[in-house]
Design a protein around this motif. Structure first.
Motif, PDB file in Angstrom:
ATOM      1  N   GLU A   5      -6.663  15.390   8.715  1.00  0.00           N
ATOM      2  CA  GLU A   5      -7.416  14.330   9.383  1.00  0.00           C
ATOM      3  C   GLU A   5      -7.145  12.970   8.746  1.00  0.00           C
ATOM      4  OE1 GLU A   5      -9.009  14.664  12.202  1.00  0.00           O
ATOM      5  OE2 GLU A   5      -8.297  16.733  12.157  1.00  0.00           O
ATOM      6  N   GLN A   6      -6.985  12.934   7.426  1.00  0.00           N
ATOM      7  CA  GLN A   6      -6.663  11.670   6.762  1.00  0.00           C
ATOM      8  C   GLN A   6      -5.290  11.167   7.197  1.00  0.00           C
ATOM      9  OE1 GLN A   6      -7.124  13.004   2.679  1.00  0.00           O
ATOM     10  NE2 GLN A   6      -8.945  11.740   2.411  1.00  0.00           N
ATOM     11  N   ALA A   7      -4.347  12.061   7.319  1.00  0.00           N
ATOM     12  CA  ALA A   7      -2.997  11.669   7.725  1.00  0.00           C
ATOM     13  C   ALA A   7      -2.989  11.104   9.140  1.00  0.00           C
ATOM     14  CB  ALA A   7      -2.052  12.865   7.625  1.00  0.00           C
ATOM     15  N   VAL A   8      -3.730  11.747  10.047  1.00  0.00           N
ATOM     16  CA  VAL A   8      -3.799  11.250  11.420  1.00  0.00           C
ATOM     17  C   VAL A   8      -4.515   9.903  11.459  1.00  0.00           C
ATOM     18  CG1 VAL A   8      -4.778  11.678  13.695  1.00  0.00           C
ATOM     19  CG2 VAL A   8      -3.671  13.538  12.457  1.00  0.00           C
ATOM     20  N   ALA A   9      -5.618   9.766  10.714  1.00  0.00           N
ATOM     21  CA  ALA A   9      -6.354   8.499  10.688  1.00  0.00           C
ATOM     22  C   ALA A   9      -5.483   7.368  10.147  1.00  0.00           C
ATOM     23  CB  ALA A   9      -7.624   8.646   9.836  1.00  0.00           C
ATOM     24  N   ASN A  65       6.509   4.839   9.830  1.00  0.00           N
ATOM     25  CA  ASN A  65       7.717   5.672   9.878  1.00  0.00           C
ATOM     26  C   ASN A  65       7.842   6.534   8.626  1.00  0.00           C
ATOM     27  OD1 ASN A  65      10.318   6.407  11.165  1.00  0.00           O
ATOM     28  ND2 ASN A  65      11.183   5.416   9.353  1.00  0.00           N
ATOM     29  N   THR A  66       7.460   5.957   7.462  1.00  0.00           N
ATOM     30  CA  THR A  66       7.511   6.722   6.220  1.00  0.00           C
ATOM     31  C   THR A  66       6.533   7.887   6.251  1.00  0.00           C
ATOM     32  OG1 THR A  66       8.151   4.752   4.965  1.00  0.00           O
ATOM     33  CG2 THR A  66       7.215   6.584   3.721  1.00  0.00           C
ATOM     34  N   VAL A  67       5.310   7.628   6.714  1.00  0.00           N
ATOM     35  CA  VAL A  67       4.302   8.686   6.787  1.00  0.00           C
ATOM     36  C   VAL A  67       4.725   9.760   7.789  1.00  0.00           C
ATOM     37  CG1 VAL A  67       1.916   9.192   7.438  1.00  0.00           C
ATOM     38  CG2 VAL A  67       2.423   7.168   6.070  1.00  0.00           C
ATOM     39  N   ARG A  68       5.263   9.312   8.918  1.00  0.00           N
ATOM     40  CA  ARG A  68       5.640  10.262   9.964  1.00  0.00           C
ATOM     41  C   ARG A  68       6.735  11.214   9.503  1.00  0.00           C
ATOM     42  NH1 ARG A  68       9.413  11.081  13.623  1.00  0.00           N
ATOM     43  NH2 ARG A  68       8.845  11.896  15.693  1.00  0.00           N
ATOM     44  N   GLN A  69       7.680  10.712   8.720  1.00  0.00           N
ATOM     45  CA  GLN A  69       8.815  11.534   8.296  1.00  0.00           C
ATOM     46  C   GLN A  69       8.393  12.729   7.454  1.00  0.00           C
ATOM     47  OE1 GLN A  69      11.605   8.971   6.364  1.00  0.00           O
ATOM     48  NE2 GLN A  69      12.477   8.192   8.263  1.00  0.00           N
ATOM     49  N   LEU A 121       1.323  17.706  13.116  1.00  0.00           N
ATOM     50  CA  LEU A 121       0.685  16.390  13.008  1.00  0.00           C
ATOM     51  C   LEU A 121       1.570  15.311  13.623  1.00  0.00           C
ATOM     52  CD1 LEU A 121      -0.819  16.467   9.409  1.00  0.00           C
ATOM     53  CD2 LEU A 121      -1.909  17.037  11.571  1.00  0.00           C
ATOM     54  N   ARG A 122       2.889  15.454  13.460  1.00  0.00           N
ATOM     55  CA  ARG A 122       3.807  14.470  14.038  1.00  0.00           C
ATOM     56  C   ARG A 122       3.642  14.401  15.550  1.00  0.00           C
ATOM     57  NH1 ARG A 122       8.521  16.611  12.725  1.00  0.00           N
ATOM     58  NH2 ARG A 122       8.216  16.044  10.536  1.00  0.00           N
ATOM     59  N   HIS A 123       3.425  15.540  16.178  1.00  0.00           N
ATOM     60  CA  HIS A 123       3.225  15.567  17.632  1.00  0.00           C
ATOM     61  C   HIS A 123       1.943  14.832  18.009  1.00  0.00           C
ATOM     62  CE1 HIS A 123       3.122  16.974  21.766  1.00  0.00           C
ATOM     63  NE2 HIS A 123       1.903  17.426  21.556  1.00  0.00           N
ATOM     64  N   ARG A 124       0.899  14.986  17.206  1.00  0.00           N
ATOM     65  CA  ARG A 124      -0.370  14.330  17.525  1.00  0.00           C
ATOM     66  C   ARG A 124      -0.249  12.813  17.484  1.00  0.00           C
ATOM     67  NH1 ARG A 124      -5.185  16.860  14.053  1.00  0.00           N
ATOM     68  NH2 ARG A 124      -6.297  15.229  15.199  1.00  0.00           N
ATOM     69  N   ASP A 166       2.561  11.065  17.683  1.00  0.00           N
ATOM     70  CA  ASP A 166       3.568  10.573  18.621  1.00  0.00           C
ATOM     71  C   ASP A 166       2.984  10.380  20.015  1.00  0.00           C
ATOM     72  OD1 ASP A 166       5.477  10.459  16.697  1.00  0.00           O
ATOM     73  OD2 ASP A 166       6.496  12.316  17.273  1.00  0.00           O
ATOM     74  N   THR A 167       1.898  11.098  20.329  1.00  0.00           N
ATOM     75  CA  THR A 167       1.272  10.946  21.643  1.00  0.00           C
ATOM     76  C   THR A 167       0.318   9.758  21.682  1.00  0.00           C
ATOM     77  OG1 THR A 167      -0.512  12.485  21.039  1.00  0.00           O
ATOM     78  CG2 THR A 167       1.431  13.414  22.117  1.00  0.00           C
ATOM     79  N   PHE A 168       0.068   9.131  20.516  1.00  0.00           N
ATOM     80  CA  PHE A 168      -0.824   7.980  20.462  1.00  0.00           C
ATOM     81  C   PHE A 168      -0.004   6.713  20.579  1.00  0.00           C
ATOM     82  CE2 PHE A 168      -3.151   4.666  18.131  1.00  0.00           C
ATOM     83  CZ  PHE A 168      -4.364   4.700  18.807  1.00  0.00           C
ATOM     84  N   ARG A 169      -0.197   5.981  21.659  1.00  0.00           N
ATOM     85  CA  ARG A 169       0.547   4.749  21.903  1.00  0.00           C
ATOM     86  C   ARG A 169      -0.420   3.604  22.158  1.00  0.00           C
ATOM     87  NH1 ARG A 169       4.108   6.782  19.819  1.00  0.00           N
ATOM     88  NH2 ARG A 169       6.215   7.275  20.530  1.00  0.00           N
ATOM     89  N   VAL A 170      -0.119   2.446  21.613  1.00  0.00           N
ATOM     90  CA  VAL A 170      -0.928   1.243  21.811  1.00  0.00           C
ATOM     91  C   VAL A 170      -0.039   0.195  22.452  1.00  0.00           C
ATOM     92  CG1 VAL A 170      -2.317  -0.549  20.736  1.00  0.00           C
ATOM     93  CG2 VAL A 170      -2.359   1.777  19.815  1.00  0.00           C
ATOM     94  N   THR A 171      -0.446  -0.285  23.613  1.00  0.00           N
ATOM     95  CA  THR A 171       0.301  -1.329  24.311  1.00  0.00           C
ATOM     96  C   THR A 171      -0.554  -2.585  24.371  1.00  0.00           C
ATOM     97  OG1 THR A 171       1.424   0.311  25.680  1.00  0.00           O
ATOM     98  CG2 THR A 171       1.495  -1.982  26.427  1.00  0.00           C
TER      99      THR A 171
END
Length: 318
Positions: free
Chosen positions: A77-81, A105-109, A115-118, A120-125
């Motif tokens: 949960e901390q990583a996603v937040a 990008n560093t955290v995602r790698q 968690l990466r999938h979660r 990646d589905t979050f987009r802010v425009t």
């Protein structure tokens, strides 16, 4: 006994969860001996984690601050937040967009696939009709430091020549964001009143001034105060220009479009509307949004504003 690598991760997670850990309690939580805890602490220190040994009868350990940022351990949960916060930071206008994107990008790698999938589905425009001015992150840090220290801030404001105008002096109370912009809410010492300064127009001077005693913003709520300033409200919370009209339209058709006004039904096809705005011309123009005949009850300033708009609209039609 768990393997050393797994035990080190568990120990690090515990040290990050609270400030102080008695050595005996750590040994109990990890199901190892106090001697093993001491060895594991030494291993973490070799990896760059600044772990401080605390003295006393319940002597233990504390994860301190070091000269370098060591590897960190996050739960799911901390990583996603953290990832969501970094994604939002790339649209903050705080001058940290590039750094936030690199950090994300560093955290995602290093994230596991689930968690990466979660994230990646979050987009802010960001949707902006006009480009937002960028604020230098150094300016934001300087303003925030002055707010925290309660020190008088000296700064140049606007794009004028700093050498031609004396610096502004203010007691900074709050650094806020609104509509993608950053603002400083401060007591202006030269004007003896509250002011809201755009952070992108502020150039702090050093050193800062003396410490000051904090004041309470009008109404006691900084969010309400800032919202009121942008809506044209006075310090008592109401708009400075308030008028009353009769509209030749049912009240039910007016009410859904009135937020801060009062609608009173006068009949099946008439209603009275009392509403306010930051200026008389703005109020008159806003009342014209209803497709109905308008009878101005008062005051005279509102009638004059309608007359002025009528002349301007007639000229525009020609």
């Amino acid at each position: 006994m768990p393997k050393t690598s797994a035990r080190l991760l568990s120990l690090l997670s515990l040290l990050q969860a609270r400030r102080d850990w008695p050595g005996a309690l750590l040994a109990e939580r990890l199901a190892v001996s106090p001697r093993t805890v001491r060895r594991d602490v030494d291993r973490l220190r070799e990896l760059g984690y600044p772990i401080v040994t605390t003295k006393g009868p319940d002597g233990g350990y504390r994860l301190g601050a070091g000269t370098q940022l060591p590897p960190l351990l996050f739960d799911d949960e901390q990583a996603v937040a953290l990832s969501v916060a970094l994604r939002i930071a790339t649209t903050s206008g705080a001058g940290i967009e590039e750094a936030a994107a690199r950090a994300l990008n560093t955290v995602r790698q290093v994230m596991p696939a689930r968690l990466r999938h979660r994230i990646d589905t979050f987009r802010v425009t960001p949707v902006e009709r006009t480009p937002r001015p960028q604020v230098d992150s150094g300016v934001l840090m300087a303003l925030s430091a002055a707010v925290h220290a309660r020190e008088v801030l000296r700064f140049d404001y606007g794009s004028g020549d700093p050498a031609a105008t004396p610096p502004r002096r203010a007691e900074p109370h709050h650094l806020v964001t609104r509509g993608g912009r950053w603002y400083l809410v401060a007591w202006d010492l030269d004007r003896d009143d509250w002011r809201t300064f755009r952070a992108d127009r502020v150039t702090p001077r050093t050193p800062t001034g003396p410490r000051f005693t904090p004041r309470e913003v009008p109404g006691g709520d900084v969010a309400g105060f800032v919202a009121g300033r942008f809506s044209g409200s006075d310090d008592q919370g109401g708009p400075p220009c308030r008028g009353e009209v009769v509209l030749a339209v049912p009240a039910a058709e007016v009410s859904p479009f009135v937020h801060d006004g009062v609608v009173e039904e006068l009949g099946p096809d008439r209603c009275r509307l009392t509403e306010g705005s930051w200026s008389w011309h703005a109020l008159a123009a806003g009342l014209c949004r209803f497709d109905a005949d308008i009878e101005v009850v008062g005051p005279t300033e509102l009638k004059d504003a309608f007359a002025h708009l009528a002349r301007r609209c007639a000229e525009a039609a020609r």
